[in-house]
Scaffold this motif. Sequence first.
Motif, PDB file in Angstrom:
ATOM      1  N   GLN A  93     -24.382  25.576 -19.325  1.00  0.00           N
ATOM      2  CA  GLN A  93     -24.099  26.225 -20.598  1.00  0.00           C
ATOM      3  C   GLN A  93     -22.962  27.195 -20.325  1.00  0.00           C
ATOM      4  O   GLN A  93     -23.169  28.234 -19.716  1.00  0.00           O
ATOM      5  CB  GLN A  93     -25.333  26.951 -21.125  1.00  0.00           C
ATOM      6  N   GLU A 145     -21.138  29.263 -22.008  1.00  0.00           N
ATOM      7  CA  GLU A 145     -21.023  30.587 -22.656  1.00  0.00           C
ATOM      8  C   GLU A 145     -22.295  31.385 -22.423  1.00  0.00           C
ATOM      9  O   GLU A 145     -23.383  30.971 -22.808  1.00  0.00           O
ATOM     10  CB  GLU A 145     -20.799  30.420 -24.159  1.00  0.00           C
ATOM     11  N   LEU A 154     -22.371  34.528 -27.211  1.00  0.00           N
ATOM     12  CA  LEU A 154     -21.641  33.967 -28.340  1.00  0.00           C
ATOM     13  C   LEU A 154     -21.953  34.833 -29.544  1.00  0.00           C
ATOM     14  O   LEU A 154     -23.109  35.079 -29.865  1.00  0.00           O
ATOM     15  CB  LEU A 154     -22.074  32.523 -28.598  1.00  0.00           C
ATOM     16  N   SER A 155     -20.896  35.288 -30.195  1.00  0.00           N
ATOM     17  CA  SER A 155     -21.074  36.170 -31.342  1.00  0.00           C
ATOM     18  C   SER A 155     -20.347  35.585 -32.540  1.00  0.00           C
ATOM     19  O   SER A 155     -19.170  35.235 -32.430  1.00  0.00           O
ATOM     20  CB  SER A 155     -20.523  37.563 -31.003  1.00  0.00           C
ATOM     21  N   VAL A 156     -21.056  35.443 -33.660  1.00  0.00           N
ATOM     22  CA  VAL A 156     -20.459  34.920 -34.888  1.00  0.00           C
ATOM     23  C   VAL A 156     -20.905  35.794 -36.050  1.00  0.00           C
ATOM     24  O   VAL A 156     -21.854  36.573 -35.935  1.00  0.00           O
ATOM     25  CB  VAL A 156     -20.872  33.452 -35.151  1.00  0.00           C
ATOM     26  N   VAL A 175     -21.721  27.629 -36.105  1.00  0.00           N
ATOM     27  CA  VAL A 175     -21.979  27.991 -34.717  1.00  0.00           C
ATOM     28  C   VAL A 175     -22.208  26.728 -33.892  1.00  0.00           C
ATOM     29  O   VAL A 175     -22.799  25.754 -34.380  1.00  0.00           O
ATOM     30  CB  VAL A 175     -23.187  28.947 -34.605  1.00  0.00           C
ATOM     31  N   LEU A 199     -23.307  25.870 -29.833  1.00  0.00           N
ATOM     32  CA  LEU A 199     -23.668  26.279 -28.478  1.00  0.00           C
ATOM     33  C   LEU A 199     -23.521  25.057 -27.585  1.00  0.00           C
ATOM     34  O   LEU A 199     -24.136  24.017 -27.821  1.00  0.00           O
ATOM     35  CB  LEU A 199     -25.095  26.808 -28.420  1.00  0.00           C
ATOM     36  N   LYS A 200     -22.720  25.213 -26.557  1.00  0.00           N
ATOM     37  CA  LYS A 200     -22.362  24.063 -25.730  1.00  0.00           C
ATOM     38  C   LYS A 200     -23.371  23.844 -24.590  1.00  0.00           C
ATOM     39  O   LYS A 200     -23.911  24.790 -24.010  1.00  0.00           O
ATOM     40  CB  LYS A 200     -20.969  24.244 -25.153  1.00  0.00           C
ATOM     41  N   HIS A 222     -24.517  19.399 -27.442  1.00  0.00           N
ATOM     42  CA  HIS A 222     -24.199  20.676 -28.079  1.00  0.00           C
ATOM     43  C   HIS A 222     -25.079  20.920 -29.297  1.00  0.00           C
ATOM     44  O   HIS A 222     -25.360  20.017 -30.078  1.00  0.00           O
ATOM     45  CB  HIS A 222     -22.732  20.698 -28.505  1.00  0.00           C
ATOM     46  N   THR A 263     -27.572  30.831 -23.410  1.00  0.00           N
ATOM     47  CA  THR A 263     -26.520  31.473 -24.201  1.00  0.00           C
ATOM     48  C   THR A 263     -27.179  32.435 -25.175  1.00  0.00           C
ATOM     49  O   THR A 263     -28.077  32.043 -25.921  1.00  0.00           O
ATOM     50  CB  THR A 263     -25.700  30.441 -25.001  1.00  0.00           C
ATOM     51  N   LEU A 282     -26.997  34.224 -28.422  1.00  0.00           N
ATOM     52  CA  LEU A 282     -26.304  34.160 -29.699  1.00  0.00           C
ATOM     53  C   LEU A 282     -26.594  35.402 -30.520  1.00  0.00           C
ATOM     54  O   LEU A 282     -27.751  35.755 -30.724  1.00  0.00           O
ATOM     55  CB  LEU A 282     -26.735  32.912 -30.481  1.00  0.00           C
TER      56      LEU A 282
END
Lengths: 110, 113
Positions: free
Chosen positions: A6, A8, A11-13, A19, A21-22, A71, A104, A106
Amino acid sequence: AQRVTQPEKLLSVFKGAPVELKCNYSYSGSPELFWYVQYSRQRLQLLLRHISRESIKGFTADLNKGETSFHLKKPFAQEEDSAMYYCALGSGGSNYKLTFGKGTLLTVNP
Amino acid sequence: DGGITQSPKYLFRKEGQNVTLSCEQNLNHDAMYWYRQDPGQGLRLIYYSQIVNDFQKGDIAEGYSVSREKKESFPLTVTSAQKNPTAFYLCASSITGPYSEQFFGPGTRLTVL
């Protein structure tokens, strides 16, 4: 050996934004992939698994064997989606186990 | 929350002492797992058991030991040989077989002083 990446850590949105997430994996067999989620002060729990091909809380994830990816996506993020997300790979076979990615975090901002 | 319980929630031990973490489940699951969760490291598998009286080492088994004498219970002992035992420990259980969902306990935070 099986491995889950993963890329990241954070992660901020903003609320309402898409969104993604990888998650990438490495495995020689037929992969079994999962997303687990841990909300603040709650237990780690299953979000979805690729075999089900379902949408949970608006999240979907498609297994791409060519790119070895799984993802996690949501078209419109909500504040309550803020959590730690882990991608996991099942080993298959008689001694079944999961290998987790590093996660990750988020954050969905108002 | 029922299903799978871990006790205690917080545990403090002096360096050099062995300590046993409890994990119990009433879900009638055959498989049980122990993970260690460290910041930035995700979950790493310590030991797992698919059936009573049998268990396998995970990725970071050194310095740990387990037993599985009953279906409901899978205690983890952190021995003095574990070089960095301070961590958050998670127990999980599942039915056996592919695509099985793992159900997690609330965790035990162990601090070795």
